[in-house]
Write a protein that holds these residues in place. Sequence first.
Motif, PDB file in Angstrom:
ATOM      1  N   ARG A 264       1.423   6.927 -17.173  1.00  0.00           N
ATOM      2  CA  ARG A 264       2.501   6.054 -16.674  1.00  0.00           C
ATOM      3  C   ARG A 264       3.560   6.858 -15.926  1.00  0.00           C
ATOM      4  O   ARG A 264       4.036   6.448 -14.859  1.00  0.00           O
ATOM      5  CB  ARG A 264       3.139   5.303 -17.842  1.00  0.00           C
ATOM      6  N   ARG A 267       2.302   7.862 -12.478  1.00  0.00           N
ATOM      7  CA  ARG A 267       2.314   6.708 -11.585  1.00  0.00           C
ATOM      8  C   ARG A 267       3.738   6.391 -11.115  1.00  0.00           C
ATOM      9  O   ARG A 267       3.966   6.119  -9.929  1.00  0.00           O
ATOM     10  CB  ARG A 267       1.723   5.493 -12.304  1.00  0.00           C
ATOM     11  N   LEU A 268       4.675   6.441 -12.041  1.00  0.00           N
ATOM     12  CA  LEU A 268       6.066   6.146 -11.678  1.00  0.00           C
ATOM     13  C   LEU A 268       6.617   7.194 -10.721  1.00  0.00           C
ATOM     14  O   LEU A 268       7.332   6.858  -9.768  1.00  0.00           O
ATOM     15  CB  LEU A 268       6.927   6.083 -12.944  1.00  0.00           C
ATOM     16  N   ALA A 271       5.178   6.533  -7.290  1.00  0.00           N
ATOM     17  CA  ALA A 271       5.846   5.376  -6.681  1.00  0.00           C
ATOM     18  C   ALA A 271       7.272   5.716  -6.271  1.00  0.00           C
ATOM     19  O   ALA A 271       7.742   5.288  -5.207  1.00  0.00           O
ATOM     20  CB  ALA A 271       5.841   4.209  -7.668  1.00  0.00           C
ATOM     21  N   ARG A 286       6.186  -4.247  -4.157  1.00  0.00           N
ATOM     22  CA  ARG A 286       5.010  -4.671  -4.926  1.00  0.00           C
ATOM     23  C   ARG A 286       3.734  -3.977  -4.426  1.00  0.00           C
ATOM     24  O   ARG A 286       2.824  -3.690  -5.220  1.00  0.00           O
ATOM     25  CB  ARG A 286       4.849  -6.185  -4.851  1.00  0.00           C
ATOM     26  N   ALA A 289       3.826  -0.505  -5.812  1.00  0.00           N
ATOM     27  CA  ALA A 289       3.480  -0.565  -7.231  1.00  0.00           C
ATOM     28  C   ALA A 289       1.973  -0.694  -7.424  1.00  0.00           C
ATOM     29  O   ALA A 289       1.377   0.010  -8.247  1.00  0.00           O
ATOM     30  CB  ALA A 289       4.207  -1.739  -7.885  1.00  0.00           C
ATOM     31  N   PHE A 294       0.006  -0.350 -10.759  1.00  0.00           N
ATOM     32  CA  PHE A 294       0.802  -1.406 -11.381  1.00  0.00           C
ATOM     33  C   PHE A 294       0.517  -2.726 -10.663  1.00  0.00           C
ATOM     34  O   PHE A 294       1.218  -3.092  -9.716  1.00  0.00           O
ATOM     35  CB  PHE A 294       2.305  -1.091 -11.294  1.00  0.00           C
ATOM     36  N   PHE A 300       5.973  -3.121 -13.276  1.00  0.00           N
ATOM     37  CA  PHE A 300       6.433  -1.911 -12.597  1.00  0.00           C
ATOM     38  C   PHE A 300       7.950  -1.822 -12.621  1.00  0.00           C
ATOM     39  O   PHE A 300       8.518  -0.759 -12.921  1.00  0.00           O
ATOM     40  CB  PHE A 300       5.933  -1.901 -11.155  1.00  0.00           C
ATOM     41  N   PHE A 304       9.950   1.180 -14.351  1.00  0.00           N
ATOM     42  CA  PHE A 304      10.765   2.032 -13.485  1.00  0.00           C
ATOM     43  C   PHE A 304      12.207   2.086 -13.985  1.00  0.00           C
ATOM     44  O   PHE A 304      12.811   3.154 -14.092  1.00  0.00           O
ATOM     45  CB  PHE A 304      10.718   1.501 -12.052  1.00  0.00           C
TER      46      PHE A 304
END
Length: 333
Positions: A264, A267-268, A271, A286, A289, A294, A300, A304
């Motif tokens: 996670r 991924r964050l 992004a 979106r 994400a 996400f 998301f 975040f």
Amino acid sequence: MLDEMVFRTEDVPAAERLSYWAERVGQTYAPVRMTSDHAHDFRATRRVLDLGAVSVWQATFQQLVIQRTPKLIRQSDPELFHVSLVVGGAGACVWEDHKAVYRPSDLHISDSSVPWEIRTGKDPVTVVGLQIPQSMLPLSSGMACRAVPRRMPSREGIGALLAQFLTQLIADTARYQPSDGPRLGVVLSDLVTALVAHALESDNAVRSDPRRRVLIRPIKNFILGRLHDPHLTPAVIANAHHISVGHLHRLFATEEATVAAWIRLQRLEAARRDLTDPALHSTPIRAIAARWGFPRAADFSRAFRATYGIPPKDYRHRVVDCGTRLTAKRLVH
């Protein structure tokens, strides 16, 4: 606003620009030797923020070979650590019998007391960094020698904290008073100390379990290559590496986060970087994400905000506003 100095090679005749740049770097860091394919008309800019004993800077420059030689060290050694966050471009550093390649989002830590050579690529390089007296880091000389120069990640853990602190500070200095400078310098020295100490402890843990080291690296690479897949789970990862899910969790037991939390966070972070990219400013949040695993925009947004303390939409606007103000300041100067 924090006290700052700005240096531009365009302020001097073209034939003098490379030597002018080397002189300025020598005055604000330590004497170095420089050569460049663009020596006839070298282009570079540098902002230096005064934080008391610590200084933070941002620089953009063309291809360079920079050398800190034993002779220069004998002539003058300010005993500084130099921490650089690569924002754009790439390079390689060589010291003693070691070599490391630096790309965007890498942290590079060097030592004015150790000979080294840095070669950048053909593309211009942009770096945000800081200079800190060795005496401000409460590390033994043995630890210091082992710790620098070296490459460290800035996408997770303490490295991410340091990188975010540096980029936010350099992007908007108007919110601070000159008297805040020394206090901010202390915070930065504490972060660098924590980063180096953590790296040393991690190295010790890795050396104590060679089999774990062999396994964890390909597993993390596997994860990083599949962050876009919303179905990436510990079970999928374990199956791909022919180990049990329990074994996978045990491998991550000494990491900074569990398997799911590490996925996670990666991924964050991916992004977050996209949200700061001007080329992706028109891309819907979106879509960013979904690109990083996400599929539900609401999930998301919650993740975040829980991680960075601000919704992704507000974060993007803040970064854009800071960038606009920074550009305006450069145009004024």
